[in-house]
Design a protein around this motif. Structure first.
Motif, PDB file in Angstrom:
ATOM      1  N   HIS A 103      -1.571  -4.981 -10.947  1.00  0.00           N
ATOM      2  CA  HIS A 103      -0.989  -4.471 -12.175  1.00  0.00           C
ATOM      3  C   HIS A 103       0.212  -3.608 -11.794  1.00  0.00           C
ATOM      4  N   PRO A 104       1.314  -3.689 -12.513  1.00  0.00           N
ATOM      5  CA  PRO A 104       2.508  -2.891 -12.173  1.00  0.00           C
ATOM      6  C   PRO A 104       2.231  -1.399 -12.043  1.00  0.00           C
ATOM      7  N   SER A 105       1.268  -0.896 -12.800  1.00  0.00           N
ATOM      8  CA  SER A 105       0.975   0.538 -12.735  1.00  0.00           C
ATOM      9  C   SER A 105       0.458   0.945 -11.359  1.00  0.00           C
ATOM     10  N   LYS A 106      -0.214   0.013 -10.651  1.00  0.00           N
ATOM     11  CA  LYS A 106      -0.714   0.331  -9.316  1.00  0.00           C
ATOM     12  C   LYS A 106       0.444   0.533  -8.352  1.00  0.00           C
ATOM     13  N   VAL A 107       1.448  -0.346  -8.430  1.00  0.00           N
ATOM     14  CA  VAL A 107       2.636  -0.188  -7.593  1.00  0.00           C
ATOM     15  C   VAL A 107       3.317   1.141  -7.893  1.00  0.00           C
ATOM     16  N   SER A 108       3.403   1.484  -9.163  1.00  0.00           N
ATOM     17  CA  SER A 108       4.037   2.740  -9.561  1.00  0.00           C
ATOM     18  C   SER A 108       3.261   3.944  -9.042  1.00  0.00           C
ATOM     19  N   ARG A 109       1.943   3.914  -9.190  1.00  0.00           N
ATOM     20  CA  ARG A 109       1.124   5.058  -8.754  1.00  0.00           C
ATOM     21  C   ARG A 109       1.192   5.239  -7.242  1.00  0.00           C
ATOM     22  N   ILE A 110       1.169   4.152  -6.495  1.00  0.00           N
ATOM     23  CA  ILE A 110       1.256   4.254  -5.037  1.00  0.00           C
ATOM     24  C   ILE A 110       2.629   4.772  -4.621  1.00  0.00           C
ATOM     25  N   GLY A 111       3.672   4.266  -5.266  1.00  0.00           N
ATOM     26  CA  GLY A 111       5.034   4.652  -4.911  1.00  0.00           C
ATOM     27  C   GLY A 111       5.402   6.073  -5.275  1.00  0.00           C
ATOM     28  N   THR A 112       4.624   6.677  -6.146  1.00  0.00           N
ATOM     29  CA  THR A 112       4.878   8.074  -6.534  1.00  0.00           C
ATOM     30  C   THR A 112       3.843   9.032  -5.962  1.00  0.00           C
ATOM     31  N   GLY A 113       2.898   8.512  -5.180  1.00  0.00           N
ATOM     32  CA  GLY A 113       1.897   9.360  -4.550  1.00  0.00           C
ATOM     33  C   GLY A 113       0.737   9.725  -5.439  1.00  0.00           C
ATOM     34  N   GLN A 114       0.644   9.103  -6.620  1.00  0.00           N
ATOM     35  CA  GLN A 114      -0.463   9.415  -7.533  1.00  0.00           C
ATOM     36  C   GLN A 114      -1.742   8.672  -7.155  1.00  0.00           C
ATOM     37  N   GLN A 115      -1.600   7.591  -6.387  1.00  0.00           N
ATOM     38  CA  GLN A 115      -2.762   6.828  -5.932  1.00  0.00           C
ATOM     39  C   GLN A 115      -2.661   6.643  -4.426  1.00  0.00           C
ATOM     40  N   ASN A 116      -3.774   6.884  -3.752  1.00  0.00           N
ATOM     41  CA  ASN A 116      -3.811   6.732  -2.307  1.00  0.00           C
ATOM     42  C   ASN A 116      -4.044   5.262  -1.960  1.00  0.00           C
ATOM     43  N   PRO A 117      -3.125   4.603  -1.242  1.00  0.00           N
ATOM     44  CA  PRO A 117      -3.334   3.187  -0.931  1.00  0.00           C
ATOM     45  C   PRO A 117      -4.394   2.988   0.143  1.00  0.00           C
ATOM     46  N   SER A 118      -5.091   1.876   0.078  1.00  0.00           N
ATOM     47  CA  SER A 118      -6.015   1.518   1.161  1.00  0.00           C
ATOM     48  C   SER A 118      -5.202   0.892   2.287  1.00  0.00           C
ATOM     49  N   GLU A 119      -5.838   0.698   3.431  1.00  0.00           N
ATOM     50  CA  GLU A 119      -5.130   0.044   4.534  1.00  0.00           C
ATOM     51  C   GLU A 119      -4.768  -1.392   4.181  1.00  0.00           C
ATOM     52  N   GLU A 120      -5.623  -2.048   3.414  1.00  0.00           N
ATOM     53  CA  GLU A 120      -5.313  -3.412   2.965  1.00  0.00           C
ATOM     54  C   GLU A 120      -4.117  -3.419   2.024  1.00  0.00           C
ATOM     55  N   ASP A 121      -4.017  -2.385   1.184  1.00  0.00           N
ATOM     56  CA  ASP A 121      -2.857  -2.266   0.298  1.00  0.00           C
ATOM     57  C   ASP A 121      -1.572  -2.135   1.116  1.00  0.00           C
ATOM     58  N   ILE A 122      -1.629  -1.332   2.169  1.00  0.00           N
ATOM     59  CA  ILE A 122      -0.442  -1.123   3.014  1.00  0.00           C
ATOM     60  C   ILE A 122      -0.038  -2.431   3.700  1.00  0.00           C
ATOM     61  N   ARG A 123      -1.016  -3.155   4.209  1.00  0.00           N
ATOM     62  CA  ARG A 123      -0.717  -4.437   4.859  1.00  0.00           C
ATOM     63  C   ARG A 123      -0.064  -5.409   3.874  1.00  0.00           C
ATOM     64  N   ALA A 124      -0.661  -5.520   2.697  1.00  0.00           N
ATOM     65  CA  ALA A 124      -0.133  -6.442   1.694  1.00  0.00           C
ATOM     66  C   ALA A 124       1.276  -6.040   1.260  1.00  0.00           C
ATOM     67  N   TRP A 125       1.488  -4.746   1.075  1.00  0.00           N
ATOM     68  CA  TRP A 125       2.799  -4.224   0.663  1.00  0.00           C
ATOM     69  C   TRP A 125       3.865  -4.586   1.695  1.00  0.00           C
ATOM     70  N   CYS A 126       3.561  -4.377   2.970  1.00  0.00           N
ATOM     71  CA  CYS A 126       4.531  -4.649   4.038  1.00  0.00           C
ATOM     72  C   CYS A 126       4.826  -6.146   4.175  1.00  0.00           C
ATOM     73  N   ILE A 127       3.786  -6.948   4.094  1.00  0.00           N
ATOM     74  CA  ILE A 127       3.987  -8.397   4.205  1.00  0.00           C
ATOM     75  C   ILE A 127       4.857  -8.903   3.058  1.00  0.00           C
ATOM     76  N   ALA A 128       4.584  -8.421   1.850  1.00  0.00           N
ATOM     77  CA  ALA A 128       5.369  -8.845   0.681  1.00  0.00           C
ATOM     78  C   ALA A 128       6.821  -8.414   0.793  1.00  0.00           C
ATOM     79  N   CYS A 129       7.050  -7.303   1.482  1.00  0.00           N
ATOM     80  CA  CYS A 129       8.420  -6.790   1.631  1.00  0.00           C
ATOM     81  C   CYS A 129       9.064  -7.245   2.942  1.00  0.00           C
ATOM     82  N   ALA A 130       8.392  -8.164   3.667  1.00  0.00           N
ATOM     83  CA  ALA A 130       8.932  -8.750   4.902  1.00  0.00           C
ATOM     84  C   ALA A 130       9.147  -7.715   6.005  1.00  0.00           C
TER      85      ALA A 130
END
Length: 285
Positions: free
Chosen positions: A37-64
């Motif tokens: 959901h777009p709100s998850k990207v927003s919350r992680i990017g503003t520090g309102q939600q703590n990402p899991s390690e899987e979230d970090i992996r997925a984020w980096c892969i998607a951003c190459a």
């Protein structure tokens, strides 16, 4: 959470947000790629939600930028370990908390300590240590049946100082000597031990005198374990970090405080002055 831990968390969120922007992706576009959901990207990017390690992996892969995954996960883990809440840590008891740090002290070749409120733990004598443990039990509403065991767990590290096995540099504010912990007898025992360790060749014991023109103000105590780890404590918890920039900051801070202190006979004179004032206060009461 301390200001340091909160700032580190915010900086990590900003880094993830910058990775997304550098990849030319909007928050909605990244969310679509990840199936979030777009709100998850927003919350992680503003520090309102703590990402899991899987979230970090997925984020980096998607951003190459998959190459950054190991570093980002290491930083994320370090941030997660920065803030230690005492109420949570004390669930296992004060004895357990004291014993858990022994290995760290044993492998530290040079320990630098600054304290503004109490005698450093590794220098505390039995009566003083029991007084500290009793205060902690009162503050956090803990059972008092393990105070002696907790104090002994702390005292079990003291041989590292007196045996000359490792090197130690302590800086305390003069007010530490005036705070009565454990009673008059306990304080006299503590004064005796401080004078004893001040004469050890592997120990530098400095006291910042009252009335000294301050280069910097007194602040929270902190421990520098070699150049590998820094630990500092607050009322409700503590911060520990192994970030090189943070360690460098605290080592510079310690050097400034070190230069403000007196050592040898002048330090011992301040200890004896505190003893005399304690005796006068006890006689009056």
């Amino acid at each position: 959470m301390s200001e340091q831990a909160a700032a580190a968390k915010k900086a990590f969120a900003t880094r993830l947000r910058d990775i997304r922007r550098d990849a030319g992706l909007s928050g909605k576009e990244l969310a679509a790629i990840l199936g979030w959901h777009p709100s998850k990207v927003s919350r992680i990017g503003t520090g309102q939600q703590n990402p899991s390690e899987e979230d970090i992996r997925a984020w980096c892969i998607a951003c190459a930028v998959a190459r950054q995954i190991p570093e980002l996960i290491a930083v994320h883990r370090e941030i997660e370990q920065m803030w230690v809440e005492w109420r949570q840590e004390l669930r296992a008891g004060q004895k357990h908390l004291q014993g858990s740090a022994t290995t760290l002290y044993e492998r530290t070749e040079l320990l630098r300590v600054y304290e503004s409120a109490r005698v450093p733990g590794i220098l505390q004598t039995p009566g003083y240590a029991r007084g500290v443990m009793a205060s902690t039990a009162f503050l956090f509403e803990l059972p008092t049946d393990e105070l002696e065991a907790a104090a002994q767990a702390r005292l079990s590290r003291q041989h590292l100082v007196t045996s000359g096995r490792n090197r130690y540099s302590f800086v305390i504010e003069s007010g530490v000597l005036a705070h009565i912990v454990g009673g008059v007898g306990a304080m006299n025992e503590q004064y005796d031990f401080l004078i004893r360790v001040s004469r050890l060749p592997n120990v530098a014991l400095g006291v910042i005198p009252p009335g000294r023109v301050r280069t910097i103000f007194a602040g929270e105590g902190f421990y520098c374990f070699d150049d590998q780890l820094v630990r500092t404590e607050f009322w409700s918890g503590g911060v520990r970090t192994n970030r090189p920039d943070e360690i460098a900051y605290y080592l510079r801070l310690f050097a400034i405080l070190h230069d403000m202190a007196v050592y040898g006979d002048p330090a011992r004179a301040l200890i004896e002055t505190a003893r005399e004032r304690l005796a006068q206060s006890d006689a009056i009461s």
